[in-house]
Design an enzyme around this catalytic site. Structure first.
Site, PDB file in Angstrom:
ATOM      1  N   PRO A  18       0.790  -1.232   0.000  1.00 24.93           N
ATOM      2  CA  PRO A  18       0.000   0.000   0.000  1.00 24.93           C
ATOM      3  C   PRO A  18       0.820   1.279   0.000  1.00 24.93           C
ATOM      4  O   PRO A  18       1.834   1.383   0.705  1.00 24.93           O
ATOM      5  CB  PRO A  18      -0.799  -0.091   1.309  1.00 24.93           C
ATOM      6  N   ASN A  19       0.341   2.226  -0.785  1.00 21.62           N
ATOM      7  CA  ASN A  19       0.888   3.595  -0.872  1.00 21.62           C
ATOM      8  C   ASN A  19       2.217   3.714  -1.615  1.00 21.62           C
ATOM      9  O   ASN A  19       2.685   4.826  -1.837  1.00 21.62           O
ATOM     10  CB  ASN A  19       1.020   4.231   0.528  1.00 21.62           C
ATOM     11  N   ARG A  26       5.138  11.165  -2.169  1.00 21.21           N
ATOM     12  CA  ARG A  26       4.803  10.798  -0.781  1.00 21.21           C
ATOM     13  C   ARG A  26       6.033  10.944   0.112  1.00 21.21           C
ATOM     14  O   ARG A  26       7.018  10.215  -0.066  1.00 21.21           O
ATOM     15  CB  ARG A  26       4.329   9.337  -0.777  1.00 21.21           C
ATOM     16  N   TYR A  31      11.206   8.874   1.724  1.00 20.99           N
ATOM     17  CA  TYR A  31      11.244   7.819   0.704  1.00 20.99           C
ATOM     18  C   TYR A  31      11.989   8.204  -0.574  1.00 20.99           C
ATOM     19  O   TYR A  31      12.124   7.383  -1.477  1.00 20.99           O
ATOM     20  CB  TYR A  31       9.818   7.374   0.375  1.00 20.99           C
ATOM     21  N   ASN A  80       8.296  -5.514  -0.751  1.00 22.72           N
ATOM     22  CA  ASN A  80       8.192  -4.350   0.126  1.00 22.72           C
ATOM     23  C   ASN A  80       6.710  -4.282   0.498  1.00 22.72           C
ATOM     24  O   ASN A  80       5.885  -3.806  -0.289  1.00 22.72           O
ATOM     25  CB  ASN A  80       8.637  -3.066  -0.580  1.00 22.72           C
ATOM     26  N   ALA A  83       3.198  -0.703   4.874  1.00 23.91           N
ATOM     27  CA  ALA A  83       2.654  -0.735   6.233  1.00 23.91           C
ATOM     28  C   ALA A  83       2.164  -2.123   6.647  1.00 23.91           C
ATOM     29  O   ALA A  83       2.115  -2.441   7.851  1.00 23.91           O
ATOM     30  CB  ALA A  83       1.524   0.283   6.353  1.00 23.91           C
ATOM     31  N   GLU A 104      12.939  -9.394   1.941  1.00 25.80           N
ATOM     32  CA  GLU A 104      12.119  -8.257   2.373  1.00 25.80           C
ATOM     33  C   GLU A 104      12.930  -6.979   2.110  1.00 25.80           C
ATOM     34  O   GLU A 104      14.113  -6.921   2.457  1.00 25.80           O
ATOM     35  CB  GLU A 104      11.831  -8.420   3.875  1.00 25.80           C
ATOM     36  N   HIS A 106      12.840  -2.588   2.274  1.00 25.70           N
ATOM     37  CA  HIS A 106      12.217  -1.302   2.630  1.00 25.70           C
ATOM     38  C   HIS A 106      13.125  -0.183   2.165  1.00 25.70           C
ATOM     39  O   HIS A 106      14.362  -0.284   2.302  1.00 25.70           O
ATOM     40  CB  HIS A 106      12.009  -1.180   4.151  1.00 25.70           C
ATOM     41  N   ARG A 113      13.098   4.387  12.829  1.00 21.33           N
ATOM     42  CA  ARG A 113      11.896   5.213  12.712  1.00 21.33           C
ATOM     43  C   ARG A 113      10.979   5.032  13.928  1.00 21.33           C
ATOM     44  O   ARG A 113      11.427   4.640  14.999  1.00 21.33           O
ATOM     45  CB  ARG A 113      11.194   4.895  11.385  1.00 21.33           C
TER      46      ARG A 113
END
Ligand code: DQA
Length: 159
Positions: A18-19, A26, A31, A80, A83, A104, A106, A113
């Site tokens: 998502p996103n 964004r 990012y 990725n 969320a 995985e 990111h 964070r």
């Protein structure tokens, strides 16, 4: 005499949660300014240099990602999960049933964070994790996939 059979191409699926379709606009301070379309192009070129056949997909919907994992016959998966990383046991379960190599990824360093981002449900199913390196992380993941899929069992025992 028949020509020698060429080596079959290995297949890798890259999934984005998502996103991530909003990359570029964004929170660029977190990012970066690279769009997902650019990341896809970079990955496609990089996959080609490794002789990998790549599928690249993004969805804002957990079920669509789970269907993609369940229906995949790819030998490796780079994910990725955005969320969903921090909240989806359903996604973890689908990854646990995936028999190929899982990485995985990111863009940001999730361990530097907010506390709620410092736990990944899906890491339990991943063979490796790359985070904090921006779009470069996807390319490094492809390097790792190529290395993993091309290495002989003998090498594997020593590396
Ligand atoms: C992300 C990190 C997640 O915490 C966040 O929800 C994202 C992107 C990353 O690539 O840094 O959407 O997965």
């Amino acid at each position: 005499m028949n020509p020698p059979a060429s080596r079959p191409l290995h297949r890798v699926l890259i999934l984005n949660g998502p996103n991530l379709n909003q990359l570029g606009k964004r929170e660029p301070e977190i990012y970066g300014s690279t769009t997902l379309a650019t990341i896809e192009t970079l990955c496609r070129k990089h996959a080609q240099t490794h002789g990998l056949t790549m599928t690249f997909q993004q969805s804002n919907h957990e079920g669509v990602l789970i269907d993609a994992i369940q229906n995949s016959s790819d030998e490796a998966l780079i994910i990725n999960a955005a969320a969903l990383t921090h909240q989806s046991i359903a996604l973890l379960d689908s990854l646990r049933a995936f028999t190929g190599f899982i990485l995985e990824v990111h863009l940001s360093n999730i361990y530097k964070r907010e506390p709620y981002r410092r736990h990944s449900y899906i890491s339990e199913a991943a063979d490796g994790l790359i985070c904090g390196l921006g779009a470069q992380g996807y390319l490094l993941a492809l390097d790792a996939v190529a290395h993993h899929l091309n290495e002989s069992p003998k090498e594997k025992a020593h590396v």
